[in-house]
Scaffold this motif. Structure first.
Motif, PDB file in Angstrom:
ATOM      1  N   ILE A 279       0.845  -1.196   0.000  1.00  0.00           N
ATOM      2  CA  ILE A 279       0.000   0.000   0.000  1.00  0.00           C
ATOM      3  C   ILE A 279       0.880   1.245   0.000  1.00  0.00           C
ATOM      4  N   ASP A 280       0.570   2.175  -0.868  1.00  0.00           N
ATOM      5  CA  ASP A 280       1.325   3.428  -0.966  1.00  0.00           C
ATOM      6  C   ASP A 280       0.951   4.361   0.182  1.00  0.00           C
ATOM      7  N   VAL A 281       1.966   4.962   0.804  1.00  0.00           N
ATOM      8  CA  VAL A 281       1.747   5.934   1.871  1.00  0.00           C
ATOM      9  C   VAL A 281       2.633   7.149   1.633  1.00  0.00           C
ATOM     10  N   ASP A 282       2.250   8.265   2.266  1.00  0.00           N
ATOM     11  CA  ASP A 282       3.078   9.472   2.176  1.00  0.00           C
ATOM     12  C   ASP A 282       4.048   9.502   3.350  1.00  0.00           C
ATOM     13  N   ASP A 283       4.717  10.654   3.536  1.00  0.00           N
ATOM     14  CA  ASP A 283       5.725  10.730   4.595  1.00  0.00           C
ATOM     15  C   ASP A 283       5.119  10.889   5.981  1.00  0.00           C
ATOM     16  N   HIS A 284       3.780  10.824   6.063  1.00  0.00           N
ATOM     17  CA  HIS A 284       3.091  10.766   7.356  1.00  0.00           C
ATOM     18  C   HIS A 284       2.367   9.426   7.528  1.00  0.00           C
ATOM     19  N   LEU A 285       2.708   8.468   6.651  1.00  0.00           N
ATOM     20  CA  LEU A 285       2.154   7.113   6.668  1.00  0.00           C
ATOM     21  C   LEU A 285       0.657   7.070   6.371  1.00  0.00           C
ATOM     22  N   GLN A 286       0.154   8.126   5.724  1.00  0.00           N
ATOM     23  CA  GLN A 286      -1.247   8.159   5.312  1.00  0.00           C
ATOM     24  C   GLN A 286      -1.352   7.684   3.864  1.00  0.00           C
ATOM     25  N   THR A 287      -2.391   6.904   3.581  1.00  0.00           N
ATOM     26  CA  THR A 287      -2.655   6.512   2.208  1.00  0.00           C
ATOM     27  C   THR A 287      -3.196   7.725   1.445  1.00  0.00           C
ATOM     28  N   ASN A 288      -3.587   7.490   0.197  1.00  0.00           N
ATOM     29  CA  ASN A 288      -4.183   8.579  -0.571  1.00  0.00           C
ATOM     30  C   ASN A 288      -5.585   8.932  -0.084  1.00  0.00           C
ATOM     31  N   VAL A 289      -6.143   8.137   0.827  1.00  0.00           N
ATOM     32  CA  VAL A 289      -7.467   8.408   1.395  1.00  0.00           C
ATOM     33  C   VAL A 289      -7.276   9.052   2.765  1.00  0.00           C
ATOM     34  N   PRO A 290      -7.732  10.270   2.990  1.00  0.00           N
ATOM     35  CA  PRO A 290      -7.564  10.921   4.291  1.00  0.00           C
ATOM     36  C   PRO A 290      -8.123  10.082   5.428  1.00  0.00           C
ATOM     37  N   GLY A 291      -7.356   9.980   6.499  1.00  0.00           N
ATOM     38  CA  GLY A 291      -7.798   9.234   7.665  1.00  0.00           C
ATOM     39  C   GLY A 291      -7.538   7.744   7.612  1.00  0.00           C
ATOM     40  N   VAL A 292      -6.962   7.260   6.518  1.00  0.00           N
ATOM     41  CA  VAL A 292      -6.614   5.841   6.403  1.00  0.00           C
ATOM     42  C   VAL A 292      -5.098   5.737   6.267  1.00  0.00           C
ATOM     43  N   TYR A 293      -4.486   4.939   7.127  1.00  0.00           N
ATOM     44  CA  TYR A 293      -3.034   4.842   7.223  1.00  0.00           C
ATOM     45  C   TYR A 293      -2.595   3.387   7.037  1.00  0.00           C
ATOM     46  N   ALA A 294      -1.317   3.193   6.753  1.00  0.00           N
ATOM     47  CA  ALA A 294      -0.754   1.846   6.659  1.00  0.00           C
ATOM     48  C   ALA A 294       0.630   1.849   7.285  1.00  0.00           C
ATOM     49  N   PRO A 308      11.261  -4.063  14.276  1.00  0.00           N
ATOM     50  CA  PRO A 308      11.551  -2.744  14.847  1.00  0.00           C
ATOM     51  C   PRO A 308      11.061  -1.591  13.971  1.00  0.00           C
ATOM     52  N   VAL A 309      11.110  -1.774  12.648  1.00  0.00           N
ATOM     53  CA  VAL A 309      10.607  -0.729  11.748  1.00  0.00           C
ATOM     54  C   VAL A 309       9.097  -0.582  11.920  1.00  0.00           C
ATOM     55  N   ALA A 310       8.392  -1.703  11.999  1.00  0.00           N
ATOM     56  CA  ALA A 310       6.932  -1.668  12.187  1.00  0.00           C
ATOM     57  C   ALA A 310       6.571  -0.980  13.494  1.00  0.00           C
ATOM     58  N   GLU A 311       7.297  -1.286  14.561  1.00  0.00           N
ATOM     59  CA  GLU A 311       7.008  -0.685  15.865  1.00  0.00           C
ATOM     60  C   GLU A 311       7.347   0.802  15.874  1.00  0.00           C
ATOM     61  N   LEU A 312       8.399   1.189  15.167  1.00  0.00           N
ATOM     62  CA  LEU A 312       8.733   2.610  15.051  1.00  0.00           C
ATOM     63  C   LEU A 312       7.584   3.370  14.388  1.00  0.00           C
ATOM     64  N   GLU A 313       7.018   2.789  13.334  1.00  0.00           N
ATOM     65  CA  GLU A 313       5.914   3.450  12.633  1.00  0.00           C
ATOM     66  C   GLU A 313       4.677   3.544  13.518  1.00  0.00           C
ATOM     67  N   ALA A 314       4.452   2.529  14.337  1.00  0.00           N
ATOM     68  CA  ALA A 314       3.334   2.588  15.279  1.00  0.00           C
ATOM     69  C   ALA A 314       3.532   3.722  16.283  1.00  0.00           C
ATOM     70  N   ASN A 315       4.740   3.840  16.810  1.00  0.00           N
ATOM     71  CA  ASN A 315       5.036   4.935  17.737  1.00  0.00           C
ATOM     72  C   ASN A 315       4.819   6.291  17.069  1.00  0.00           C
ATOM     73  N   TYR A 316       5.244   6.376  15.816  1.00  0.00           N
ATOM     74  CA  TYR A 316       5.089   7.635  15.082  1.00  0.00           C
ATOM     75  C   TYR A 316       3.613   8.012  14.935  1.00  0.00           C
ATOM     76  N   LEU A 317       2.771   7.049  14.537  1.00  0.00           N
ATOM     77  CA  LEU A 317       1.351   7.361  14.372  1.00  0.00           C
ATOM     78  C   LEU A 317       0.708   7.765  15.694  1.00  0.00           C
ATOM     79  N   TYR A 318       1.079   7.101  16.763  1.00  0.00           N
ATOM     80  CA  TYR A 318       0.528   7.470  18.071  1.00  0.00           C
ATOM     81  C   TYR A 318       0.834   8.926  18.396  1.00  0.00           C
ATOM     82  N   PRO A 328       7.274  14.812   9.407  1.00  0.00           N
ATOM     83  CA  PRO A 328       7.234  13.537   8.673  1.00  0.00           C
ATOM     84  C   PRO A 328       7.922  12.435   9.475  1.00  0.00           C
ATOM     85  N   VAL A 329       7.586  11.205   9.160  1.00  0.00           N
ATOM     86  CA  VAL A 329       8.221  10.078   9.832  1.00  0.00           C
ATOM     87  C   VAL A 329       9.716  10.078   9.512  1.00  0.00           C
ATOM     88  N   HIS A 330      10.513   9.795  10.517  1.00  0.00           N
ATOM     89  CA  HIS A 330      11.972   9.746  10.345  1.00  0.00           C
ATOM     90  C   HIS A 330      12.455   8.342  10.654  1.00  0.00           C
TER      91      HIS A 330
END
Length: 442
Positions: A279-294, A308-318, A328-330
């Motif tokens: 699934i394509d996401v932007d630098d905020h881990l949002q898909t092209n549909v607002p409010g839907v993330y991956a 560890p990468v998956a958990e980092l992204e979870a921390n970022y979204l929180y 943006p996610v780093h």
């Protein structure tokens, strides 16, 4: 239809970490799972793999030391090892499900989009203000005649009895690790490689050294070879190849890669953009549909598919959802490893990628007492320095490569100089970390 502040599709490491964080916010949360609660890593991935690796490494290390202080090498008992493994891991999905039920609402079944913010699970519909897709990857299956006779990595990690012979199709890290495990237990292993090398993405020189080491362990490689058919034959299986050869074996492992779990989601119903890579996401881990993330392995990002990468992204979204973070996610410096025997590990810029602006040095580790004591004759470390003589990459092959490279992850990530290291760090001696100062340029 019940409304939720958050719906998380998938309960693997990415979903689990995010659910843990959101469960303490007082917001309404629904977790959806159609497979094993906890996902791949704790059930049929990294956790059971590293559990099995402990016994495999011990057996292989003792075999290396015969005549050097070890009189009787360890022999791996696969059946007993698997009984021990199952006693530890078989209860984890139910235990994880119970943890989720204490944290939030749970829907058992595969979530399917009805529209951009509505999903259906087992005939029930739910609306989510924010929906996070974390459904991960699964093993790829080859589209060849007889593919149903092949087994995947999940099967091998629960294989009760060791086969006498096994053919692996594929030379990625999953295939190499599992082939190493079975070969250490006494299985005659052959591996089909469709190209001229294994472990793409890792340093090519060390990938070849891995081939040499595995061949010495009795593994046979067939390069430029792919499977075209699998069929039962006289109590065994025949694997036909593109070279016109046939291999008779007891067990076939399809280790041809991993693919994102997207097809059951009905992403087109929500208008979500995706491809065969995820699934394509932007630098905020949002898909092209607002409010839907991956997050996690399901995204199409060119990042290592690691827990560890998956958990980092979870921390970022929180922090984005609940703490008002807007950056943006780093992604920090990420280390990766293949837990075969020997191991290959790397971090930063690979020597294969280093251009003329970089300086490369290889260190032979076998002369050190630690490696000599383990009879690690082929242990090597290659370092990549930039034009300012800062360490920017490292690759190693050796029985302790993953732990060794972990000493260099913070050095590269924090851009630590030799002066900084000597001023602030005094590691345990004798071990690789004690030598790190000598690897850093003035």
């Amino acid at each position: 239809m019940k409304n939720y502040d958050y719906i998380i599709l998938g309960t693997g490491p990415a979903g689990y970490r995010l659910a843990q964080l959101l469960a303490n916010t007082g917001k309404s949360l629904l977790a959806v799972e159609g497979g094993l609660f906890g996902g791949t890593c704790p059930n049929v991935g990294c956790e059971p793999k590293i559990f099995l690796s402990g016994a495999v490494h011990t057996a292989r290390a003792s075999q290396q030391l015969v005549g050097r202080g070890i009189a009787q090498p360890a022999q791996l008992d696969w059946d007993q090892l698997m009984v021990t493994k199952k006693a530890r891991f078989d209860s984890w999905p139910a235990e994880t499900k119970a943890i989720y039920e204490k944290m939030c609402d749970v829907a058992v079944g595969y979530g399917q989009f009805v529209d951009s913010h509505t999903i259906e699970v087992a005939g029930h519909r739910y609306h989510g203000d924010k929906i996070i897709i974390a459904t991960g990857h699964r093993p790829h299956r080859l589209a060849i005649p007889g593919s149903q006779y092949g087994h995947d990595s999940s099967d091998v990690l629960s294989l009760a009895h060791r086969p006498d012979q096994a053919v692996f199709i594929g030379g990625g890290y999953v295939g190499i690790e599992l082939a190493t495990f079975l070969a250490a237990a006494g299985t005659k292993v052959e591996i089909l490689i469709r190209s001229d090398r294994i472990l793409r993405g890792f340093y090519a020189k060390y990938a070849q050294a891995m081939v040499d080491a595995m061949e010495q362990q009795g593994v046979k490689f067939h390069f430029h070879t792919s499977a075209t058919k699998i069929e039962p034959h006289e109590g065994k299986y025949l694997v036909t190849t593109n070279q016109g050869t046939q291999l008779a074996t007891d067990y076939v492992v399809d280790a041809s890669g991993r693919v994102p779990n997207t097809e059951k989601l009905d992403l087109p119903a929500a208008g979500i953009t995706f491809s065969k890579h995820g699934i394509d996401v932007d630098d905020h881990l949002q898909t092209n549909v607002p409010g839907v993330y991956a997050i996690g392995d399901i995204t199409s990002q060119k990042l290592p598919k690691l827990t560890p990468v998956a958990e980092l992204e979870a921390n970022y979204l929180y922090h984005q959802f609940e703490k008002g973070a807007t950056a943006p996610v780093h992604y920090p410096t990420i280390g990766t490893a293949v837990f075969a025997f020997p191991e290959i590990a790397q971090v930063g810029i690979s020597p294969d990628q280093a251009g003329d602006e970089y300086h490369i040095e290889e260190r032979n580790l076998s002369g050190g007492s630690l490696y000599a004591g383990l009879n690690e004759q082929e242990a090597k470390l290659t370092l990549v320095y930039d034009s300012t003589d800062h360490l920017v990459g490292a690759s190693e092959i050796g029985a302790s490569a993953a732990d060794d490279i972990n000493n260099l992850v913070p050095v590269i990530g924090l851009k630590i100089s030799r002066t900084d290291w000597e001023r602030h760090v005094l590691p345990i001696y004798p071990a690789l970390a004690d030598k790190v100062a000598g690897l850093l340029k003035k």
